[in-house]
Design a protein around this motif. Structure first.
Motif, PDB file in Angstrom:
ATOM      1  N   ALA A 340      47.534  43.020  36.896  1.00 18.14           N
ATOM      2  CA  ALA A 340      45.979  42.665  36.903  1.00 18.14           C
ATOM      3  C   ALA A 340      45.929  41.218  37.333  1.00 18.14           C
ATOM      4  CB  ALA A 340      45.196  42.816  35.557  1.00 18.14           C
ATOM      5  N   ARG A 341      46.858  40.313  36.620  1.00 21.38           N
ATOM      6  CA  ARG A 341      46.663  38.708  36.995  1.00 21.38           C
ATOM      7  C   ARG A 341      47.020  38.635  38.405  1.00 21.38           C
ATOM      8  NH1 ARG A 341      49.119  38.601  31.871  1.00 21.38           N
ATOM      9  NH2 ARG A 341      51.198  38.588  32.719  1.00 21.38           N
ATOM     10  N   MET A 342      47.988  39.220  39.008  1.00 17.79           N
ATOM     11  CA  MET A 342      48.341  39.225  40.350  1.00 17.79           C
ATOM     12  C   MET A 342      47.286  39.697  41.239  1.00 17.79           C
ATOM     13  SD  MET A 342      51.155  37.365  39.861  1.00 17.79           S
ATOM     14  CE  MET A 342      51.542  37.476  41.911  1.00 17.79           C
ATOM     15  N   MET A 343      46.729  40.875  40.821  1.00 16.50           N
ATOM     16  CA  MET A 343      45.580  41.194  41.600  1.00 16.50           C
ATOM     17  C   MET A 343      44.500  40.353  41.846  1.00 16.50           C
ATOM     18  SD  MET A 343      43.556  44.567  40.664  1.00 16.50           S
ATOM     19  CE  MET A 343      42.514  43.891  39.217  1.00 16.50           C
ATOM     20  N   LEU A 344      44.099  39.709  40.610  1.00 18.50           N
ATOM     21  CA  LEU A 344      42.825  38.875  40.737  1.00 18.50           C
ATOM     22  C   LEU A 344      43.121  37.717  41.500  1.00 18.50           C
ATOM     23  CD1 LEU A 344      41.603  39.369  36.887  1.00 18.50           C
ATOM     24  CD2 LEU A 344      40.663  40.263  39.158  1.00 18.50           C
ATOM     25  N   ILE A 345      44.521  37.365  41.469  1.00 21.23           N
ATOM     26  CA  ILE A 345      44.683  36.168  42.461  1.00 21.23           C
ATOM     27  C   ILE A 345      44.468  35.910  44.120  1.00 21.23           C
ATOM     28  CG2 ILE A 345      46.378  34.672  43.478  1.00 21.23           C
ATOM     29  CD1 ILE A 345      47.944  34.956  40.722  1.00 21.23           C
ATOM     30  N   THR A 346      44.345  37.346  44.166  1.00 19.42           N
ATOM     31  CA  THR A 346      44.201  37.636  45.914  1.00 19.42           C
ATOM     32  C   THR A 346      42.944  38.473  46.086  1.00 19.42           C
ATOM     33  OG1 THR A 346      45.730  39.797  45.651  1.00 19.42           O
ATOM     34  CG2 THR A 346      46.792  37.448  46.401  1.00 19.42           C
ATOM     35  N   ALA A 347      42.175  38.681  44.935  1.00 19.76           N
ATOM     36  CA  ALA A 347      41.104  39.657  45.286  1.00 19.76           C
ATOM     37  C   ALA A 347      39.899  39.015  45.968  1.00 19.76           C
ATOM     38  CB  ALA A 347      40.586  40.233  43.801  1.00 19.76           C
ATOM     39  N   TYR A 348      40.013  37.940  46.066  1.00 20.03           N
ATOM     40  CA  TYR A 348      38.840  37.234  46.602  1.00 20.03           C
ATOM     41  C   TYR A 348      39.177  36.342  47.979  1.00 20.03           C
ATOM     42  CZ  TYR A 348      36.421  38.436  42.285  1.00 20.03           C
ATOM     43  OH  TYR A 348      36.036  39.140  41.022  1.00 20.03           O
ATOM     44  N   HIS A 349      40.415  35.924  48.041  1.00 20.94           N
ATOM     45  CA  HIS A 349      40.660  34.833  49.112  1.00 20.94           C
ATOM     46  C   HIS A 349      41.574  35.466  49.964  1.00 20.94           C
ATOM     47  CE1 HIS A 349      38.759  31.880  46.394  1.00 20.94           C
ATOM     48  NE2 HIS A 349      39.663  32.227  45.307  1.00 20.94           N
ATOM     49  N   VAL A 350      42.275  36.691  49.973  1.00 25.34           N
ATOM     50  CA  VAL A 350      43.156  37.169  50.721  1.00 25.34           C
ATOM     51  C   VAL A 350      42.505  38.457  51.250  1.00 25.34           C
ATOM     52  CG1 VAL A 350      45.682  38.168  51.346  1.00 25.34           C
ATOM     53  CG2 VAL A 350      45.283  36.023  49.533  1.00 25.34           C
ATOM     54  N   THR A 351      42.454  38.690  52.350  1.00 21.46           N
ATOM     55  CA  THR A 351      41.747  39.862  53.155  1.00 21.46           C
ATOM     56  C   THR A 351      42.909  40.850  53.164  1.00 21.46           C
ATOM     57  OG1 THR A 351      40.625  38.153  54.649  1.00 21.46           O
ATOM     58  CG2 THR A 351      40.514  40.734  55.144  1.00 21.46           C
ATOM     59  N   LYS A 352      42.091  42.144  52.707  1.00 22.11           N
ATOM     60  CA  LYS A 352      42.679  43.493  52.751  1.00 22.11           C
ATOM     61  C   LYS A 352      44.107  43.481  51.983  1.00 22.11           C
ATOM     62  CE  LYS A 352      39.476  45.633  54.767  1.00 22.11           C
ATOM     63  NZ  LYS A 352      38.944  46.892  54.420  1.00 22.11           N
ATOM     64  N   VAL A 353      44.256  43.162  51.075  1.00 23.26           N
ATOM     65  CA  VAL A 353      45.475  43.178  50.114  1.00 23.26           C
ATOM     66  C   VAL A 353      45.292  44.623  49.424  1.00 23.26           C
ATOM     67  CG1 VAL A 353      46.804  42.446  48.107  1.00 23.26           C
ATOM     68  CG2 VAL A 353      46.096  40.735  49.867  1.00 23.26           C
ATOM     69  N   ALA A 354      43.953  44.904  48.866  1.00 21.67           N
ATOM     70  CA  ALA A 354      43.882  46.136  48.173  1.00 21.67           C
ATOM     71  C   ALA A 354      42.434  46.588  48.715  1.00 21.67           C
ATOM     72  CB  ALA A 354      44.098  46.075  46.915  1.00 21.67           C
ATOM     73  N   LYS A 355      42.027  47.754  48.596  1.00 25.25           N
ATOM     74  CA  LYS A 355      40.863  48.049  48.904  1.00 25.25           C
ATOM     75  C   LYS A 355      39.824  47.860  47.808  1.00 25.25           C
ATOM     76  CE  LYS A 355      42.072  52.121  52.055  1.00 25.25           C
ATOM     77  NZ  LYS A 355      41.980  53.609  52.210  1.00 25.25           N
TER      78      LYS A 355
END
Length: 691
Positions: A340-355
């Motif tokens: 969850a911590r790793m997910m929130l790092i890229t949730a807003y600033h990296v495009t299309k890491v996860a749906k």
């Protein structure tokens, strides 16, 4: 002329023409396009010809390789052939004896010497040693099995298997020969009746809901029986994926328990169209299949996967009173938190890491993990992260039905959480989340305030009858504006109409206005006259709350449970209003308290197998039990929470009961002064004990 030919050539290249190699024998002989309808194609029926059927063949379509990474498969056998194979497999070893058969195979293999020939069969399960000359074996075959598993790559293992399969004198085991005989030797139009063992096996499987999808990824032998009277440790359950390090050995068993037992905690409805059946379970199964196949999964998928296993393990640990499962739950929870911590790092600033749906499902799963483990502070953190993600990524987008299902799950649980966790209104995290939303430029899509302030209505009855449009219904996230929205999904998920949840939201907002006034924060607050007028309107609406029609609920059992839940919810709304807004003495609320208790006991008598753990039950039980004064009524509430904790295995019931008992204890030490959960939550020291 040359340009015209070039254009025709480009047009021909852009159109992919595929020949049908899978049509029926009649259409292929007549060189006619076949629609491949089973069991007979429509063309043969139209011309009155006897359909020749379909042959078993593997078809490689190289012309469609332009698809970007799309993988699909076609069944090698026909539907009837697959049905016969499934019946034979099930009849050979009933599910209840699966683990016993596998254990006996393991024991006989361990007793055998290295040089002995091994050929052991228990139904469809078998173990045998292929004896060949040493010089014909691959070089790596001389290494023992343990070293092969630890040192060799999957690619090497596949290559070695190819060498074995290339041998012309490769023999089939008896059970493989039986399958081949069963599949190919029987006529296509003959379906042999199932054996008695098969019928017995089918009757033993009716305890699991929607378990058929599990067999897409794993054999039936990997789905052990659930026995709570004599629980087994996780180490006793093995799967065919045990050699895959990334897949937990008990994942299938935990997922099975989640499907059959835990989902009833989220919703009192029994249909298979809830968000957990449509979204959460298929997503978790896809993650399980991806891990088994060695796919690279996103942190969002792994967070949801391990979070689901943690919830199921917490439940099993409580039901079986096994410390092994409780320890497993903590391990899976820590893994889920890490992803969850790793997910929130890229949730807003990296495009299309996860749906979007994957990230939101992960956050909602972490909310459930925190709630079911009794960690209210952790629930607050993930609720706020989910709110931030929805407002920044969800509200500006077009919402599909699946997205709206997820939004409804968040809103319902968030409003229930907001009604009792009132001390976090000014937390640092809330300020950070609200600042991030306001500075993002996307706050304009939110049609409600970020701090649960009251909407400017005057006639609540008139406002509740107002029809809300699609944008207002979807983007009024926390139900700030009263009104009617026909596309609301709360009745389908939780059995509670949206106006009831809107009413609870209005009480929460009016209570925040009261807190702001008492805290000398008179800026932009209601006057005393306005406050009394709003409170009187809410009181009248609660007492004359319109009951929804339950005609669409066909099950008599579900009808009674939903009816009792709505009665409990209405009385709890009254208790919550009088305590939160007017701080009425508890002695005046005892009739409503007893009504809530009566509804809870009626549900228990209607169906004692249902764990009444959805927020539709636990919230009114908590609100009413806090105000109970009669020792017998208090004992009945205690029994309900204890039984719910025993049947669900989740500590949220025991934690809630502990909070209620603290309130009862405080009441005995205040010389008659009325104490409620509101005073308990405002006490900083007790709040630290709760977390």
């Amino acid at each position: 002329m040359t340009s015209v030919r070039a254009g025709v050539h480009e047009l021909h290249e852009s159109i992919t023409h595929t020949r049908s190699f899978t049509g029926c024998a009649t259409c292929r002989t007549r060189h006619v396009k076949c629609d491949e309808r089973r069991p007979e194609c429509s063309m043969c029926q139209y011309f009155g010809l006897a359909c020749g059927g379909y042959k078993n063949d593997i078809f490689f379509d190289f012309e469609t390789s332009r698809n970007d990474g799309v993988r699909f498969r076609r069944p090698l056998f026909s539907v009837k052939e697959r049905e016969r194979m499934s019946e034979w497999l099930l009849s050979s070893v009933p599910p209840k004896t699966t683990l016993r058969a596998l254990s006996r195979i393991d024991e006989e293999c361990e007793r055998a010497n290295t040089s002995d020939e091994i050929e052991i069969h228990r139904g469809p399960f078998g173990a045998f040693r292929l004896n060949q000359d040493q010089h014909t074996l691959p070089h790596d075959a001389t290494v023992n099995d343990h070293e092969q598993t630890e040192s060799r790559s999957p690619e090497d293992m596949i290559q070695s298997c190819d060498l074995y399969l290339a041998s012309s004198d490769m023999l089939l085991s008896p059970w493989s020969q039986a399958l081949m005989h069963l599949t190919f030797d029987q006529p296509e139009n003959v379906l042999s009746p199932p054996s008695p063992g098969f019928l017995e096996a089918m009757t033993d499987q009716d305890c699991v809901e929607d378990d058929s999808a599990l067999s897409e990824y794993l054999p039936t032998s990997c789905l052990p029986d659930q026995s709570y009277n004599n629980p087994a440790s996780p180490a006793s359950f093995t799967s065919s994926m045990s050699t895959t390090k990334a897949v937990p050995q008990d994942a299938v068993f935990l997922l099975k328990h989640y499907v059959s037992a835990v989902i009833s905690l989220m919703t009192p409805l029994r249909h298979s169209k809830t968000p957990w059946h449509i979204l959460f379970i298929p997503h978790t199964k896809s993650c399980l299949a991806g891990l088994a196949l060695g796919d690279e999964l996103s942190d969002a998928s792994l967070c949801a996967f391990y979070g689901t296993l943690a919830i199921s393990a917490f439940s099993l640990g409580g039901v079986s009173r096994s410390q092994i499962w409780s320890d497993k739950a903590v391990v899976y929870k820590e893994k889920a938190q890490k992803h969850a911590r790793m997910m929130l790092i890229t949730a807003y600033h990296v495009t299309k890491v996860a749906k979007y749906k994957s990230i939101l499902m992960a956050l909602l799963t972490m909310v459930q993990v925190s709630m079911f483990s009794g960690n209210r502070r952790s629930s607050e953190y993930y609720f706020l992260e989910a709110e931030k993600f929805i407002r920044l990524r969800g509200l500006p987008r077009t919402k599909s039905r699946k997205v709206r299902l997820l939004h409804h799950c968040y809103v319902f649980e968030r409003i229930i959480h907001e009604s009792v966790f009132i001390c976090g209104a000014n937390s640092r995290q809330r300020h950070r989340v609200h600042t991030a939303i306001e500075t993002s430029g996307l706050g304009m899509y939110s049609l409600d305030s970020l701090s649960f302030r009251l909407w400017g209505w005057e006639n609540l009855d008139q406002e509740m009858m107002r029809v809300r449009g699609q944008e207002e219904g979807e983007n009024d996230l926390h139900l700030e504006r009263p009104g009617f929205w026909s596309n609301s999904l709360y009745p389908e998920i939780f059995g509670i109409p949206e106006p009831w949840i809107i009413l609870l939201s209005q009480i929460i907002r009016l209570g925040k206005e009261k807190d702001a006034t008492e805290g000398n924060d008179t800026s932009d607050c209601l006057s005393l006259k306005e406050f009394i007028g709003r409170a009187k309107t809410l009181e009248d609406y609660i007492n004359n709350l319109r009951r929804p029609s339950l005609e669409n609920i066909h099950s008599h059992l579900d009808h009674e449970i939903i009816e009792n839940m709505l009665n409990a919810m209405q009385n709890a709304l009254g208790i919550y209003f009088y305590r939160r807004i007017h701080d009425v003495n508890a002695s005046l609320l005892q009739q409503k308290v007893e009504c809530v208790l009566d509804n809870l006991l009626r549900c228990k008598d209607t169906d004692s197998t249902v764990v009444h753990g959805s927020a539709g039950f636990i919230w009114p039980a908590f609100i009413a039990a806090c105000e109970a004064e009669d020792p017998l009524v208090q004992a009945s509430f205690s029994d309900w929470f204890v039984n719910s904790a025993r049947r669900s295995g989740l500590s949220c019931f025991t934690e809630t009961l502990a909070n209620i008992q603290r309130i009862w204890q405080e009441k005995t030490c205040t010389n008659g002064r009325s104490i409620t959960w509101l005073d308990l939550m405002k006490n900083t020291m007790l709040l630290q004990q709760l977390s």
